[in-house]
Design an enzyme around this catalytic site. Structure first.
Site, PDB file in Angstrom:
ATOM      1  CB  SER A 317      19.085 -50.795  58.862  1.00 47.33           C
ATOM      2  OG  SER A 317      18.970 -50.495  57.478  1.00 47.33           O
ATOM      3  CG  ASP A 318      12.610 -52.318  57.707  1.00 50.14           C
ATOM      4  OD1 ASP A 318      12.742 -52.497  56.481  1.00 50.14           O
ATOM      5  OD2 ASP A 318      11.544 -52.564  58.299  1.00 50.14           O
ATOM      6  CD1 TRP A 319      13.079 -47.894  52.431  1.00 52.99           C
ATOM      7  CD2 TRP A 319      13.384 -49.719  51.163  1.00 52.99           C
ATOM      8  NE1 TRP A 319      13.090 -47.490  51.117  1.00 52.99           N
ATOM      9  CE2 TRP A 319      13.271 -48.588  50.312  1.00 52.99           C
ATOM     10  CE3 TRP A 319      13.592 -50.974  50.571  1.00 52.99           C
ATOM     11  CZ2 TRP A 319      13.352 -48.687  48.925  1.00 52.99           C
ATOM     12  CZ3 TRP A 319      13.660 -51.061  49.196  1.00 52.99           C
ATOM     13  CH2 TRP A 319      13.549 -49.930  48.390  1.00 52.99           C
TER      14      TRP A 319
END
Ligand code: BGC
Length: 796
Positions: A317-319
């Site tokens: 996932s992104d941050w």
């Protein structure tokens, strides 16, 4: 049909009509098999195939992965899916901080933002010696345009139109990062960017899917090399999957609405090219896509990525994107957010800690299956095994610095910078001579502006490393001697006073020529750097006008992570170069270009707007029912013939400079476009499509380019097509090929392109890639707005 039934369960969010169409599409996928394997990426993307051995596609690694998997407990499995930032944070919060204990318990699969090799070894030692199964940690970082040796930003690298430079640059980045212990980069960003307000345009390859696909594949090849377990290879991560670049109003993290047609033809192809090139991983994006956040989107993550493309690598996932499913509004608590992301196909949770906190319970309660968990863990382990981390978990701390800043790496960064510059304007003065290149008689040069003597655009890993970059003023002084170069800041990037401007004006008056270095600070583009105003920041416009007012010859060097709207400058300044953020060799690359040691050959990979109100602005748009065409839009609104068109009443439709545009110190003339066949058949093209890659050309297109100037030069020759009369409206032009040629003065060179069946395929009204009966225009041209077209037809 169990396969189709299970796919459809994931599509309950789709409208009924779309679902019906999707069902038909799946039949056609099953029947045609190869169609999607060909995709839309075009000829260039296809030249890359996954490396058969030593990458994530290598099935001989699977037995090892299974052997590890079989020994793992539920907690250890979940641990592999958990990632935290353990250094300088690149987002809000870091999850938690008790990493050492967690690693010992097998609760962490990956850490990132740790740059010190000693720290990396410290954490790795805990994983290798204290955790039960000794599974190594995968260390990641945003290695985006170099690790320590700083290359031009990706938008600049793409402006070279040279995938081989991108491949070499990313290989240097991999070599330096791997020596430091970092084996995973969150790069390339392959998001299509059509809106210069969006700061992350700087991190990608611009607005075109064909060029973007070529660049995506080049980055992956460069980072991953021929084997992932080589000492100088790192795993790539194509991001942000998908549609992130279409953020509404260019505001970072904003929602996106993208039709499946546009998604398939524009936004997905660079990801597909990265997957075909063997990327080890993908990052799911922050944005919601048609109401479904990309980090919980089973259509893009499972249907397209896994089922259609057969991706076997890791999706991170992104941050905190898993946690952000709550503010997105599709989860009211962390457990629901974790479940939705996980079952949609996000393998690893970056930073949010929600997988750590909830996944075991989600599995125990049957909200996700053991098979789903095992599959996610396989994706992580496959990358670790392919990287050779089990054999070589540690980094040689003493050797790490030796990989950095090699002279040949810096030389490559300089070549890349020189080739990334786009000569936007070079007007002839009195006597008909263009201002650039500078004649050697220009003995007294004033370098004015906040970026003239102070350049820093260093990547994250290179804390303080911007200091290594040579400024324009320093490079000019090295060439001409200090006494010939005077320096005036004029104003800061965002601030400045009238007195400072006045001092710069006095300096300009004493000089033979002025180099004006203006633009954006590096932090004004990239993540969380959307701009609503695209002019020069602060008081730089006032400085520009004051300096031009001296009547001295002025060359404007624009430093920026995006095109800037500067109509006044383009009207009044004789010479303008878009230098982007050029990296460690900024100064010498600009100095050599100013004096003509290098002839500029970069071309725009984004349409350059006249004003911010034109955004999103891109060359490959649809035509509308009321196209303005060549109509003179400066006629008053009372003129009925031009009024009721798709236009602005106060601005032109055309960009300041079109996609593909870039000048040279020489000139080129193009002959007409000739094509090998006037008539193709849709049936034959579709047969070629289903036969897969490596099909013979369906048509060739040819032209002759002549260097009509007095200097040798390089020209990026571009091939475009347009399809008319198709079931779905297609763009006014679509790039389908490009090639850089070197031509001596007076020389003429023939340039020939091949068009393959997939170049004519569109995502049609039956929601499948296919060629259809259509009229075709084919251009070979210097940019997306010029050239004369050859006509052909696709019959049934
Ligand atoms: C960015 C990603 C980046 C990640 C890790 C996020 O905020 O969107 O592109 O890879 O942080 O630094």
């Amino acid at each position: 049909m169990p396969f189709i039934a299970s796919c459809m369960r994931n599509h309950s969010w789709l409208p009924e009509r779309t679902r019906a169409v999707l069902l038909r599409k799946m039949f056609s996928i099953l029947l045609l098999g190869g169609i999607c394997a060909v995709g839309f990426g075009g000829a260039l993307a296809q030249t890359t195939s996954p490396s058969p051995r030593g990458g994530i596609a290598d099935k001989t690694l699977d037995a090892r992965v299974e052997a590890i998997l079989q020994r793992m407990t539920l907690q250890e499995k979940v641990g592999q899916l958990v990632q935290y930032s353990a250094g300088q944070p690149t987002g809000p919060g870091t999850g938690r901080t008790d990493y050492e204990d967690m690693i010992a318990r097998g609760q962490i699969g990956s850490l990132f933002n740790v740059i010190d090799p000693h720290e990396i070894n410290k954490y790795q030692k805990i994983a290798m010696e204290k955790s039960r199964l000794h599974i190594p940690i995968l260390f990641g970082l945003d290695v985006i345009h170099g690790f320590k040796t700083e290359f031009p930003i990706p938008l600049g690298l793409a402006s070279t139109w040279d995938p081989s430079i991108v491949e070499k640059a990313s290989h240097v980045a991999a070599m330096e990062a791997a020596a430091d212990g970092i084996r995973w980069t969150f790069s390339p960003m392959v998001d299509i960017a059509r809106d210069a307000r969006w700061g992350r345009m700087a991190e990608g390859a611009g607005e075109d899917p064909f060029l973007g696909s070529a660049m995506a594949a080049a980055y992956v090849r460069g980072y991953q090399g021929s084997r992932l377990d080589a000492a100088d290879s790192i795993a790539a991560c194509a991001k942000h999957y998908v549609g992130y670049g279409a953020a509404e109003a260019g505001r970072d993290y904003n929602s996106t609405e993208i039709s499946e047609h546009t998604l398939r033809q524009f936004y997905l192809p660079p990801f597909r090219a990265a997957v075909d090139a063997g990327t080890a991983s993908l990052m799911s994006a922050f944005n919601s896509l048609n109401g479904v956040p990309s980090t919980a989107n089973p259509f893009t993550l499972k249907q397209v990525l896994r089922k259609e493309w057969g991706f076997r690598g890791l999706v991170v996932s992104d941050w905190n994107a898993v946690g952000e499913l709550i503010p997105h509004g599709i989860a009211n608590d962390g457990a629901t957010a974790a479940r939705k992301a996980f079952v949609a196909g996000v393998d690893m949770d970056m930073v949010s800690s929600l997988y750590h906190d909830n996944l075991q319970q989600i599995l125990r309660s049957g909200q996700a299956t053991q098979a789903e968990l095992d599959e996610a863990v396989r994706h992580v382990l496959r990358v670790k095994v392919a990287l050779g981390l089990f054999e070589h978990p540690y980094v040689d701390e003493a050797a790490a610095p030796k990989a950095l800043y090699h002279p040949e790496s810096i030389a490559l960064a300089q070549t890349a910078a020189e080739r990334s510059f786009v000569l936007l304007k070079n007007a002839s003065g009195a006597g008909g001579k263009a201002l650039l290149p500078l004649a050697c008689g220009n003995e007294n040069i004033a370098v004015i502006g906040p970026l003239g003597d102070n350049y820093s655009g260093a990547p994250q890993a290179d804390a303080g490393g911007g200091a290594r970059a040579t400024s324009v003023a320093a490079a000019l002084a090295q060439r001409l001697g200090e006494s010939h170069v005077s320096r005036f800041k004029g104003v800061g990037i965002l601030d400045g006073t009238d007195e400072e401007i006045a001092a710069a004006v006095v300096g300009a008056q004493k000089a033979d020529v002025v180099i004006l270095a203006l633009g954006e600070a590096p932090e004004m583009s990239g993540e969380a750097a959307s701009r609503a105003h695209l002019g020069l920041p602060g008081k730089q416009q006032a400085l520009l006008e004051a300096i031009v007012g001296t009547g001295k010859p002025v060359i404007l060097i624009l430093f920026s992570g995006r095109p800037l709207t500067l109509p006044w400058a383009f009207e009044h300044v004789p010479a303008v170069i878009a230098a982007w953020l050029p990296g460690i060799a900024a100064g010498p690359a600009i100095e050599r270009t100013l004096f003509g040691d290098v002839n500029p050959s970069g071309k725009l990979v984004v349409s350059w707007p006249r004003s911010v109100g034109q955004e999103p602005l891109y060359y490959n748009h649809l035509n509308t029912g009321r196209p303005a065409g060549d109509m003179d839009l400066t006629r008053p609104p009372s003129d009925v013939a031009s009024r009721y068109l798709s236009r602005y009443i106060d601005e032109q439709n055309t960009p300041q400079f079109p996609f593909g545009y870039g000048g040279s110190y020489t000139s080129f003339s193009y002959g007409g476009t000739t094509i090998s066949r006037q008539r193709l058949s849709a049936a034959a093209l579709n047969k070629g499509l289903s036969a897969g890659a490596g099909q013979p050309a369906a048509m060739t297109a040819e032209t002759e380019v002549t260097n009509t100037g007095s200097r040798p030069g390089e020209e990026v020759v571009q091939l475009y097509i347009q399809l008319l009369g198709t079931s779905v409206a297609e763009p006014v032009r679509m790039l389908k090929g490009f090639r850089t040629i070197s031509i001596a003065p007076g020389e003429a060179k023939k340039v020939k392109f091949e068009l393959r069946p997939q170049d004519f395929a569109i995502w049609n009204d039956h929601n499948q890639f296919a060629a259809e009966a259509a009229k075709i225009n084919v251009w070979i041209s210097p940019d997306s707005a010029h050239g004369s077209a050859a006509q052909a037809e696709i019959g049934p």
